[in-house]
Scaffold this motif. Structure first.
Motif, mmCIF file in Angstrom:
data_model
loop_
_atom_site.group_PDB
_atom_site.id
_atom_site.type_symbol
_atom_site.label_atom_id
_atom_site.label_comp_id
_atom_site.label_asym_id
_atom_site.label_seq_id
_atom_site.Cartn_x
_atom_site.Cartn_y
_atom_site.Cartn_z
ATOM 1 N N VAL A 102 0.845 -1.196 0.000
ATOM 2 C CA VAL A 102 0.000 0.000 0.000
ATOM 3 C C VAL A 102 0.882 1.248 0.000
ATOM 4 N N PRO A 103 0.654 2.167 -0.925
ATOM 5 C CA PRO A 103 1.421 3.417 -0.911
ATOM 6 C C PRO A 103 1.267 4.136 0.437
ATOM 7 N N PRO A 104 2.332 4.744 0.949
ATOM 8 C CA PRO A 104 2.275 5.367 2.285
ATOM 9 C C PRO A 104 1.134 6.350 2.459
ATOM 10 N N GLN A 105 0.817 7.149 1.436
ATOM 11 C CA GLN A 105 -0.207 8.179 1.577
ATOM 12 C C GLN A 105 -1.618 7.603 1.641
ATOM 13 N N GLN A 106 -1.784 6.287 1.366
ATOM 14 C CA GLN A 106 -3.117 5.678 1.385
ATOM 15 C C GLN A 106 -3.318 4.732 2.571
ATOM 16 N N ARG A 107 -2.377 4.661 3.478
ATOM 17 C CA ARG A 107 -2.434 3.621 4.514
ATOM 18 C C ARG A 107 -3.441 3.885 5.621
ATOM 19 N N ASP A 108 -4.028 5.080 5.649
ATOM 20 C CA ASP A 108 -5.098 5.361 6.613
ATOM 21 C C ASP A 108 -6.418 5.592 5.902
ATOM 22 N N SER A 109 -6.572 5.001 4.732
ATOM 23 C CA SER A 109 -7.767 5.202 3.918
ATOM 24 C C SER A 109 -8.568 3.918 3.817
ATOM 25 N N THR A 110 -9.904 4.057 3.648
ATOM 26 C CA THR A 110 -10.759 2.885 3.434
ATOM 27 C C THR A 110 -10.755 2.437 1.979
ATOM 28 N N VAL A 111 -10.128 3.225 1.093
ATOM 29 C CA VAL A 111 -10.013 2.859 -0.322
ATOM 30 C C VAL A 111 -8.540 2.970 -0.712
ATOM 31 N N VAL A 112 -8.009 1.913 -1.320
ATOM 32 C CA VAL A 112 -6.604 1.880 -1.735
ATOM 33 C C VAL A 112 -6.563 1.591 -3.231
ATOM 34 N N GLN A 113 -5.761 2.368 -3.954
ATOM 35 C CA GLN A 113 -5.569 2.139 -5.385
ATOM 36 C C GLN A 113 -4.094 1.884 -5.635
ATOM 37 N N PHE A 114 -3.806 0.723 -6.269
ATOM 38 C CA PHE A 114 -2.428 0.372 -6.602
ATOM 39 C C PHE A 114 -2.098 0.891 -8.003
ATOM 40 N N ASP A 115 -0.829 1.159 -8.248
ATOM 41 C CA ASP A 115 -0.448 1.685 -9.560
ATOM 42 C C ASP A 115 -0.297 0.583 -10.600
ATOM 43 N N ARG A 116 -0.479 -0.649 -10.173
ATOM 44 C CA ARG A 116 -0.402 -1.796 -11.078
ATOM 45 C C ARG A 116 -1.163 -2.951 -10.428
ATOM 46 N N PRO A 117 -1.541 -3.975 -11.175
ATOM 47 C CA PRO A 117 -2.192 -5.132 -10.551
ATOM 48 C C PRO A 117 -1.239 -5.811 -9.555
ATOM 49 N N ARG A 169 -13.804 3.748 9.680
ATOM 50 C CA ARG A 169 -12.430 4.143 9.364
ATOM 51 C C ARG A 169 -11.490 3.001 9.696
ATOM 52 N N VAL A 170 -10.345 2.993 9.033
ATOM 53 C CA VAL A 170 -9.244 2.083 9.322
ATOM 54 C C VAL A 170 -7.952 2.876 9.228
ATOM 55 N N ARG A 171 -6.874 2.311 9.778
ATOM 56 C CA ARG A 171 -5.568 2.947 9.668
ATOM 57 C C ARG A 171 -4.505 1.858 9.574
ATOM 58 N N ASN A 172 -3.329 2.280 9.162
ATOM 59 C CA ASN A 172 -2.180 1.367 9.042
ATOM 60 C C ASN A 172 -2.507 0.142 8.186
ATOM 61 N N VAL A 173 -3.123 0.379 7.024
ATOM 62 C CA VAL A 173 -3.491 -0.717 6.132
ATOM 63 C C VAL A 173 -2.230 -1.287 5.482
ATOM 64 N N GLN A 174 -2.123 -2.619 5.535
ATOM 65 C CA GLN A 174 -1.033 -3.321 4.864
ATOM 66 C C GLN A 174 -1.641 -4.321 3.885
ATOM 67 N N ALA A 175 -1.128 -4.335 2.669
ATOM 68 C CA ALA A 175 -1.511 -5.347 1.679
ATOM 69 C C ALA A 175 -0.309 -6.258 1.488
ATOM 70 N N LEU A 176 -0.497 -7.552 1.780
ATOM 71 C CA LEU A 176 0.610 -8.502 1.783
ATOM 72 C C LEU A 176 0.491 -9.424 0.582
ATOM 73 N N PRO A 177 1.540 -9.553 -0.195
ATOM 74 C CA PRO A 177 1.469 -10.417 -1.379
ATOM 75 C C PRO A 177 1.348 -11.877 -0.987
ATOM 76 N N SER A 178 0.694 -12.626 -1.850
ATOM 77 C CA SER A 178 0.547 -14.057 -1.607
ATOM 78 C C SER A 178 1.894 -14.754 -1.782
ATOM 79 N N SER A 179 2.134 -15.717 -0.922
ATOM 80 C CA SER A 179 3.355 -16.520 -1.052
ATOM 81 C C SER A 179 3.103 -17.792 -1.857
ATOM 82 N N GLU A 180 1.850 -18.037 -2.237
ATOM 83 C CA GLU A 180 1.555 -19.227 -3.031
ATOM 84 C C GLU A 180 2.064 -19.035 -4.453
#
Length: 773
Positions: free
Chosen positions: A662-677, A759-770
């Motif tokens: 998750v980009p740093p500026q979006q980590r306290d947001s309920t909506v996150v947009q990645f710059d790529r899939p 609201r949420v904060r400190n959102v982390q998106a973790l890639p799959s290890s599979e």
């Protein structure tokens, strides 16, 4: 008829000082003495000295009674006895003895029908413990001055009720004790001494009493008490042994047995000393396990395969030594020592206040597991009493050896104190009937689950009651019961609806399609459960055939899972959040802790095995499950248990350890947009905690919570759920793992029960290890 007499003002000296003067060598004659008074017929005693310096005569104006006061010293203990003087008229008059203790006296010990029952005189909140039954025969202790005092009554009937009080204004405690004269054998004895061992300050008095008191049986001693229930290789530990007075000088050995492998690991020679023998134990490089400790005459042959429950013993856990560069075992077994202590305090007597709202009861902890003779009712709970729990320990030991994974052992107290870290392990098993928890233990398990850790609970009534150790977590002298954690089912009125899996009259093969949660929605139980009981005579049947734990076993809905199912269970408060794998074959009402305060006649099914859909959490229900695991008689349950353990243990591999996407500026947001899939396997985020742990009563009241969905989208228009948390009172840090998902957007859609904006904060998106297919 007695003429009424004037009540004279109390002398500034107590009646002992007026009889024998003020001798600094006798604590009750010194300024250190607590306040004390003895009256007969509500009149103060007149003191007359005699020609014998250790004997005085006590009389009462207007009452034809003569009492003798005699002093002697035995085994370092001052004894002042009051009895009828020969020739005195034997008439019945009210006797009142009163103690007035300054606040430095805040410990008591009472020998109650074969058990040592100890409580403080007042609690940190200024209240008297609701289970304090101090009376004639109780001892009291001033730890600052190292002074123990008490009073005993023989040969007369004591009042069943003693008047007790504590003033937060004068910082003092009072105790009024009543009896009557008239019995020629009446004797009141005041006791005072300076204990040689401050931890077991009461030992000398009971050793002295045992010389001539038939109420103290021969097997009362020795008392075994490890200073800590958790040992680690390299430590210098101490086992306290309190012997009988006639055993001084006897040569003995402390024998340590690995109770899982049934092997003697050490024999430590020692010699009995009075009042307390502190046996030093250098903890060797012993494997992490459960150990049994017994004492035996030096050189006696001991068979470690035999656990003689008529023999004095104690249990300790040896936790693993942390070795730099060596990975921890993947599995941690947490012995539920808060429950062991709770049910073993006060010699196993019912200290809990089952009928007083579970609040304010206190039990004495240091002699936990000292002897099975210390309880004379069914409120007991140390491992050697619940000896069938050993079948669970040994099953796990066998399984880990067969399948080449390690299990380390620790205590709940270790977790609370941070001596072991749950996050170092992929799976935490907590032992049978973990009913009690400190705030520290509660929060550490909540944080571990919230970060994706896996927990398997066992039995029933899990984390139902909050306790606090006094004077501190590091020094657990007393266990203070603070009350049920909200919402405990037994505290609710009769119209409080329980969770229902199925209609009451369905067949054993009926699938669970639409379970209902009932009225529990804002509960605080970290495992999302409350207590119930397995239906006597009910069979356990398969309730799910598609879950990975059950899949491939060729089972059908309604197939029996044989075994002696029974005991307390955990109810899933919101069954839609669980996959129920085993249930009872029929429904019956739940008695709500024996049906004392409320009763709901609605028939409900019970859970035997369930896995949570959001948390890496599972429960094996029914306290008798160790007897189903024992031996080879019930292979289906043993296999289902094995699969459940691996399902939780192996599930951790799906969570990657790469950097947060998750980009740093979006980590306290309920909506996150990645710059790529991105290919996600888990998300971690932080909801409001909502619980104010600074509030001493946090556990007794509801707190707001969240319901929400975590959704992902590849195009911003079509969304699919990645995690559904609409069933459960969600608070704090949460981790959701799921099958790999290709997304460019992530969002949280939900509500808070208090109406605040979600609201949420400190959102982390973790890639799959599979690996990709």
């Amino acid at each position: 008829m007695l003429a009424p007499g004037l009540l004279r003002a109390q002398s500034p000296q107590n009646f002992l000082q007026r009889a024998f003067g003020t001798a600094s060598g006798q604590p009750l004659l010194s300024p250190m003495a607590p306040g004390l008074s003895l009256t007969v017929a509500s009149r103060e005693l007149d003191v007359e000295r005699t020609s014998q310096p250790n004997v005085a005569r006590l009389t009462v104006a207007g009452v034809p009674l003569r009492l003798e006061l005699r002093y002697e010293r035995q085994a370092g203990i001052d004894l002042y006895s009051v009895r009828h003087e020969p020739g005195s008229e034997l008439r019945g008059e009210q006797v009142r003895f009163e103690w007035r203790f300054p606040e430095v006296f805040n410990e008591s010990m009472t020998f109650d029908t074969g058990a040592l029952q100890g409580q403080p005189l007042y609690l940190p909140d200024g209240k008297v413990p609701d289970n304090q039954f101090t009376n004639w025969g109780s001892l009291f202790y001033n730890r600052e001055a190292n002074l123990a005092v008490g009073t005993r009554l023989d040969g007369a009937e004591p009042s069943r009720h003693a008047r007790r009080g504590y003033s937060r204004f004068t910082k003092s405690s009072t105790l009024q004790l009543m009896t009557t004269t008239g019995n020629p054998k009446m004797e009141i004895t005041l006791v005072a001494y300076r204990p040689k061992d401050q931890r077991f300050w009461w030992a000398e008095w009971y050793q002295l009493r045992s010389r001539g008191d038939p109420d103290i049986p021969a097997n009362f001693f020795p008392i075994l008490a490890p200073y800590d229930l958790s040992w680690q290789p390299g430590e210098q530990q101490v086992m306290a042994v309190i012997p009988g007075p006639g055993d001084r000088g006897r040569r003995m050995e402390l024998i340590l047995i690995d109770d899982l492998r049934r092997k003697v690991v050490s024999r430590v020679p020692f010699q009995y000393e009075l009042p307390v023998t502190n046996v030093a134990v250098k903890v060797g490089e012993w494997r992490s396990s459960l150990y049994r400790l017994i004492v035996a005459p030096a050189g006696e042959t001991v068979d470690p395969m035999v656990n003689d429950l008529n023999r004095k013993l104690a249990n300790v856990i040896v936790r693993a030594r942390a070795v730099e560069g060596r990975a921890r075992a993947p599995v941690l077994f947490v012995a539920p020592t808060d429950a062991w202590w709770a049910y073993s305090t006060n010699g196993g007597h019912d200290y809990h206040g089952w009928r007083t709202g579970y609040d304010g009861s206190v039990g004495y902890a240091p002699t936990v597991m000292s002897s099975r003779q210390r309880r004379l009712n069914n409120f007991f709970y140390s491992l050697y009493e619940r000896f069938n729990d050993i079948h669970h320990f040994r099953y796990l030991d066998e399984l880990s050896r067969q399948e080449s994974f390690e299990i380390e052992f620790a205590t709940q107290h270790d977790v609370a104190r941070g001596r072991v870290r749950l996050e170092d392990y992929r799976l935490a098993l907590i032992g049978n009937h973990c009913e009690f928890t400190t705030q520290e233990s509660y929060r550490r398990f909540a944080e571990y689950l919230g970060k994706g850790g896996a927990v398997l609970i066992h039995g029933g009534d899990s984390f139902a009651v909050r306790v606090e150790y006094l004077p501190s977590l590091e020094e657990p002298r007393y266990l203070w019961q603070r009350g049920h954690i909200w919402t405990h089912w037994s505290d609710q009125p009769s119209d409080f609806r329980g969770p229902r899996l199925l209609p009451p009259d369905v067949r054993p093969d009926e699938p669970i399609r639409n379970p209902t949660a009932g009225d529990a929605t804002d509960y605080l139980n970290v495992f999302h459960t409350s207590v119930g009981y397995w239906i006597p005579g009910s069979k356990a049947v398969i309730a799910n055939t598609v879950h990975p734990i059950v899949r491939g076993l060729n089972l059908k809905l309604g197939d029996e899972v044989p075994g002696p199912w029974g005991g307390e269970v955990d109810f899933a408060y919101e069954p839609r959040a669980w996959d129920i794998l085993i249930r009872s074959d029929r429904a019956a009402p739940e008695e709500r802790e024996f049906g004392v305060a409320a009763f709901d006649p609605s028939p409900l099914h019970r859970v035997g095995l369930a896995v949570h859909k959001n948390e890496r959490l599972a429960m094996v229900c029914g306290e008798n499950f160790p007897n189903i695991l024992e031996g080879r008689r019930h292979p289906l349950f043993r296999e289902l248990y094995r699969r459940t353990l691996h399902y939780l243990l192996d599930g951790s591999n799906t969570i990657g350890v790469d950097a947060n996407l998750v980009p740093p500026q979006q980590r306290d947001s309920t909506v996150v947009q990645f710059d790529r899939p991105v290919r996600l396997g888990a998300v971690r985020y932080e909801l409001p905690e909502f619980i104010d742990f600074r509030d001493p009563q946090w556990h007794r009241k509801p707190a707001p919570y969240a319901h929400y969905l975590v959704e992902g989208s590849a195009d911003g228009e079509h969304w699919r759920p990645l995690a559904d948390r609409r069933h459960g009172p969600w608070r704090g840090v949460k981790t959701d793992s799921f099958s790999p998902a290709e997304v460019r957007r992530l969002r949280f859609v939900g509500t808070f029960s208090n109406g605040e904006p979600f609201r949420v904060r400190n959102v982390q998106a973790l890639p799959s290890s599979e690996p990709r297919p």
